[in-house]
Design a protein around this motif. Sequence first.
Motif, PDB file in Angstrom:
ATOM      1  N   GLY A 124       0.834  -1.193   0.000  1.00  0.00           N
ATOM      2  CA  GLY A 124       0.000   0.000   0.000  1.00  0.00           C
ATOM      3  C   GLY A 124       0.871   1.246   0.000  1.00  0.00           C
ATOM      4  O   GLY A 124       2.093   1.176   0.151  1.00  0.00           O
ATOM      5  N   LYS A 125       0.258   2.407  -0.186  1.00  0.00           N
ATOM      6  CA  LYS A 125       1.013   3.656  -0.199  1.00  0.00           C
ATOM      7  C   LYS A 125       0.492   4.583   0.897  1.00  0.00           C
ATOM      8  O   LYS A 125      -0.714   4.710   1.112  1.00  0.00           O
ATOM      9  CB  LYS A 125       0.899   4.341  -1.563  1.00  0.00           C
ATOM     10  CG  LYS A 125       1.526   3.526  -2.694  1.00  0.00           C
ATOM     11  CD  LYS A 125       1.747   4.339  -3.954  1.00  0.00           C
ATOM     12  CE  LYS A 125       2.432   3.519  -5.044  1.00  0.00           C
ATOM     13  NZ  LYS A 125       2.838   4.336  -6.196  1.00  0.00           N
ATOM     14  N   SER A 126       1.421   5.213   1.593  1.00  0.00           N
ATOM     15  CA  SER A 126       1.076   6.141   2.663  1.00  0.00           C
ATOM     16  C   SER A 126       0.479   7.420   2.074  1.00  0.00           C
ATOM     17  O   SER A 126       0.946   7.916   1.039  1.00  0.00           O
ATOM     18  CB  SER A 126       2.308   6.493   3.491  1.00  0.00           C
ATOM     19  OG  SER A 126       2.853   5.345   4.111  1.00  0.00           O
ATOM     20  N   LEU A 127      -0.529   7.955   2.749  1.00  0.00           N
ATOM     21  CA  LEU A 127      -1.208   9.153   2.284  1.00  0.00           C
ATOM     22  C   LEU A 127      -0.719  10.384   3.041  1.00  0.00           C
ATOM     23  O   LEU A 127      -0.441  10.325   4.245  1.00  0.00           O
ATOM     24  CB  LEU A 127      -2.722   9.009   2.476  1.00  0.00           C
ATOM     25  CG  LEU A 127      -3.386   7.826   1.774  1.00  0.00           C
ATOM     26  CD1 LEU A 127      -4.879   7.797   2.080  1.00  0.00           C
ATOM     27  CD2 LEU A 127      -3.153   7.882   0.263  1.00  0.00           C
TER      28      LEU A 127
ATOM     29  N   GLY B 101       1.122  19.281   0.152  1.00  0.00           N
ATOM     30  CA  GLY B 101       2.346  19.786   0.735  1.00  0.00           C
ATOM     31  C   GLY B 101       3.169  18.727   1.423  1.00  0.00           C
ATOM     32  O   GLY B 101       4.303  18.982   1.844  1.00  0.00           O
ATOM     33  N   GLY B 102       2.590  17.512   1.594  1.00  0.00           N
ATOM     34  CA  GLY B 102       3.334  16.405   2.153  1.00  0.00           C
ATOM     35  C   GLY B 102       3.230  16.238   3.654  1.00  0.00           C
ATOM     36  O   GLY B 102       3.945  15.421   4.234  1.00  0.00           O
ATOM     37  N   SER B 103       2.330  16.964   4.299  1.00  0.00           N
ATOM     38  CA  SER B 103       2.234  16.898   5.755  1.00  0.00           C
ATOM     39  C   SER B 103       1.158  15.920   6.203  1.00  0.00           C
ATOM     40  O   SER B 103       0.306  15.488   5.436  1.00  0.00           O
ATOM     41  CB  SER B 103       1.904  18.283   6.322  1.00  0.00           C
ATOM     42  OG  SER B 103       0.608  18.681   5.888  1.00  0.00           O
ATOM     43  N   GLY B 104       1.192  15.584   7.510  1.00  0.00           N
ATOM     44  CA  GLY B 104       0.112  14.848   8.139  1.00  0.00           C
ATOM     45  C   GLY B 104      -0.006  13.391   7.748  1.00  0.00           C
ATOM     46  O   GLY B 104       0.777  12.858   6.956  1.00  0.00           O
ATOM     47  N   SER B 105      -1.032  12.753   8.342  1.00  0.00           N
ATOM     48  CA  SER B 105      -1.337  11.351   8.073  1.00  0.00           C
ATOM     49  C   SER B 105      -2.850  11.198   8.007  1.00  0.00           C
ATOM     50  O   SER B 105      -3.495  10.869   9.009  1.00  0.00           O
ATOM     51  CB  SER B 105      -0.750  10.464   9.176  1.00  0.00           C
ATOM     52  OG  SER B 105      -1.041   9.100   8.937  1.00  0.00           O
ATOM     53  N   PRO B 106      -3.454  11.453   6.845  1.00  0.00           N
ATOM     54  CA  PRO B 106      -4.913  11.399   6.727  1.00  0.00           C
ATOM     55  C   PRO B 106      -5.476  10.035   7.116  1.00  0.00           C
ATOM     56  O   PRO B 106      -4.963   9.000   6.688  1.00  0.00           O
ATOM     57  CB  PRO B 106      -5.153  11.691   5.240  1.00  0.00           C
ATOM     58  CG  PRO B 106      -3.931  12.408   4.776  1.00  0.00           C
ATOM     59  CD  PRO B 106      -2.805  11.821   5.581  1.00  0.00           C
ATOM     60  N   ASP B 107      -6.511  10.059   7.929  1.00  0.00           N
ATOM     61  CA  ASP B 107      -7.213   8.844   8.334  1.00  0.00           C
ATOM     62  C   ASP B 107      -8.149   8.454   7.182  1.00  0.00           C
ATOM     63  O   ASP B 107      -9.319   8.806   7.180  1.00  0.00           O
ATOM     64  CB  ASP B 107      -7.994   9.119   9.622  1.00  0.00           C
ATOM     65  CG  ASP B 107      -8.739   7.904  10.143  1.00  0.00           C
ATOM     66  OD1 ASP B 107      -8.678   6.851   9.490  1.00  0.00           O
ATOM     67  OD2 ASP B 107      -9.396   8.020  11.181  1.00  0.00           O
ATOM     68  N   GLY B 108      -7.619   7.742   6.195  1.00  0.00           N
ATOM     69  CA  GLY B 108      -8.388   7.396   5.003  1.00  0.00           C
ATOM     70  C   GLY B 108      -9.461   6.364   5.308  1.00  0.00           C
ATOM     71  O   GLY B 108      -9.145   5.232   5.673  1.00  0.00           O
ATOM     72  N   GLU B 109     -10.714   6.741   5.147  1.00  0.00           N
ATOM     73  CA  GLU B 109     -11.829   5.856   5.483  1.00  0.00           C
ATOM     74  C   GLU B 109     -12.531   5.280   4.266  1.00  0.00           C
ATOM     75  O   GLU B 109     -13.166   4.227   4.356  1.00  0.00           O
ATOM     76  CB  GLU B 109     -12.860   6.614   6.332  1.00  0.00           C
ATOM     77  CG  GLU B 109     -12.339   7.098   7.673  1.00  0.00           C
ATOM     78  CD  GLU B 109     -12.192   5.979   8.680  1.00  0.00           C
ATOM     79  OE1 GLU B 109     -12.695   4.869   8.427  1.00  0.00           O
ATOM     80  OE2 GLU B 109     -11.575   6.208   9.739  1.00  0.00           O
ATOM     81  N   ALA B 110     -12.446   5.947   3.128  1.00  0.00           N
ATOM     82  CA  ALA B 110     -13.197   5.490   1.951  1.00  0.00           C
ATOM     83  C   ALA B 110     -12.551   6.036   0.695  1.00  0.00           C
ATOM     84  O   ALA B 110     -11.852   7.053   0.731  1.00  0.00           O
ATOM     85  CB  ALA B 110     -14.653   5.941   2.046  1.00  0.00           C
ATOM     86  N   VAL B 111     -12.806   5.366  -0.432  1.00  0.00           N
ATOM     87  CA  VAL B 111     -12.195   5.763  -1.689  1.00  0.00           C
ATOM     88  C   VAL B 111     -13.183   5.566  -2.830  1.00  0.00           C
ATOM     89  O   VAL B 111     -14.008   4.647  -2.802  1.00  0.00           O
ATOM     90  CB  VAL B 111     -10.896   4.951  -1.950  1.00  0.00           C
ATOM     91  CG1 VAL B 111     -11.181   3.456  -2.006  1.00  0.00           C
ATOM     92  CG2 VAL B 111     -10.185   5.419  -3.218  1.00  0.00           C
ATOM     93  N   THR B 112     -13.118   6.440  -3.821  1.00  0.00           N
ATOM     94  CA  THR B 112     -13.932   6.280  -5.026  1.00  0.00           C
ATOM     95  C   THR B 112     -13.193   6.901  -6.202  1.00  0.00           C
ATOM     96  O   THR B 112     -12.220   7.644  -6.037  1.00  0.00           O
ATOM     97  CB  THR B 112     -15.319   6.924  -4.856  1.00  0.00           C
ATOM     98  OG1 THR B 112     -16.202   6.443  -5.882  1.00  0.00           O
ATOM     99  CG2 THR B 112     -15.255   8.444  -4.941  1.00  0.00           C
TER     100      THR B 112
ATOM    101  N   THR C 169       4.741   6.801  -1.196  1.00  0.00           N
ATOM    102  CA  THR C 169       3.915   7.834  -0.568  1.00  0.00           C
ATOM    103  C   THR C 169       3.127   8.584  -1.623  1.00  0.00           C
ATOM    104  O   THR C 169       3.638   8.885  -2.708  1.00  0.00           O
ATOM    105  CB  THR C 169       4.792   8.820   0.230  1.00  0.00           C
ATOM    106  OG1 THR C 169       5.482   8.114   1.266  1.00  0.00           O
ATOM    107  CG2 THR C 169       3.956   9.920   0.848  1.00  0.00           C
ATOM    108  N   LEU C 170       1.881   8.902  -1.305  1.00  0.00           N
ATOM    109  CA  LEU C 170       1.021   9.706  -2.172  1.00  0.00           C
ATOM    110  C   LEU C 170       0.723  11.029  -1.474  1.00  0.00           C
ATOM    111  O   LEU C 170       0.263  11.043  -0.323  1.00  0.00           O
ATOM    112  CB  LEU C 170      -0.290   8.988  -2.461  1.00  0.00           C
ATOM    113  CG  LEU C 170      -0.221   7.680  -3.251  1.00  0.00           C
ATOM    114  CD1 LEU C 170      -1.591   6.999  -3.261  1.00  0.00           C
ATOM    115  CD2 LEU C 170       0.246   7.936  -4.683  1.00  0.00           C
TER     116      LEU C 170
END
Length: 476
Positions: free
Chosen positions: A234-237, A241-252, A292-293
């Motif tokens: 998998g790839k880190s989100l 700007g490249g900051s943070g760590s989004p809590d990815g809950e869903a994708v479309t 990383t994305l």
Amino acid sequence: MHEVRAPLGRRRLSPIRLAVVAGATLLAAATLAAPAAHAAPADDIRINEVVTTGSVDDSIELFNKGAAAVDISGWVLKDDDASHTFTVPAGTTLAPGAARAFAVAAAFGLGSSDKARLYLPGGSTLVDSFTWSAHSAPSWSRCPDGTGAFGKAALTLSAPNGCGSGGGTNPASWPGGSSVSTADGSHVFGEDLSGLYQEGSVLWAAQNSGRLWRLVRDGSGGWRPDTADGWTSGKSLRYPGGSGSPDGEAVTLTAAGAGGGAYVATERDGDASGTSRLSVLRYEVATGTGSTLTATKEWNLTAGLPAVGSNLGFEAITWIPDTTLVAAGFKDESTGAAYDPNRYGAHTGGIFLLGVEGTGAVHAYVLQDSGTATRVATVASGMAGVMELQWEPQAARLWTVCDDTCGGLHKTMKIGSAGTFVPAASYQRPSGMPDLNNEGFAVAGADECVGGTKPVYWSDDSTTGGHALRRGTLAC
């Protein structure tokens, strides 16, 4: 001081509990567009729902039952103590038939025996009030919206009230096979696999830990991580700007497929996990080999939505093309008229629907290329929480899915004759599937319909038995 009452056509008698959700400050990541307001009688604005306990802050919802948009900037909310006041933020407008909830907990609390009162600017002219003698369970709601009496109902802040009509009191059996099988290798993903989206021979999966997966077929009816272009683990989100760590809950995806970018719904930044950040992030996923994305755009929608806990926000996302909406006569909540895509300039050619875990509401947005976000509909799912949304083009229906909180309930909606989403059906989970913590659901395309059924997939956040993915069938 004696209260001067605005002219009222009727009085309410039933008890109700007010839940107010505030979205006072517009965040810079997106500009929220509002319809033009016109003069209208104060009687057009009604207290419509009240929440005093549960997973959201004490809140009061207002509803516009009139035929014109109304600017309610500066209007005042009070409880039974005249010194307790909450002022509606500047720039707040209610379109005809629209509801807006305000979280009042920072200004005052709503007790088990209390009242909610609405005043014109200045706080002396009373427009509406409601008194109750017991906490909401979970909501005191007016049915029908704007005109009916208050009663106990599901929590639907900023969405049509759950007035007990259609779609789920007695769910039907699952409309497909009863058996379900695992669809991944053992202990591949760990916990927290969440939203799913199938794009032909690729299954996209969002993980709460801030990762996006590209899965390919494993040759035996299941899925495995793609080992090309850096997708093996998998790839880190990251945020723009490249900051943070989004809590990815869903994708479309949109009609452009992966080439048009993947859109991920997030509820918070993992690096600031106690703060809600209800956003849609766009990522380039068709090119690149890194691990990383970094998002190319963020639409931060937090300010315009009812306040919820940081882990009770966006859990679901799906996309519906403009052509489908126009053909169905979809109504734009922001204008009160038929949806006109040309009104919004450059955008993805459709709208995004986002499901909220804490309220069970579904909010529809046009996300413009400029960064502007306009909410064009809010729909009550009738469920305690929405964990997944999927638009199924073959059947022209919207799937709303709950996890083990609701016993694995699945509901469908369609665009009705009035141009709004209305309940179509309610289904139990397949009898052969345990009551899992399923936060993802994906429906195969029409091209996989063979012998009257096609595959569907679920993702189990808890990875029960070491497996996160399961496969079933759906009648087609």
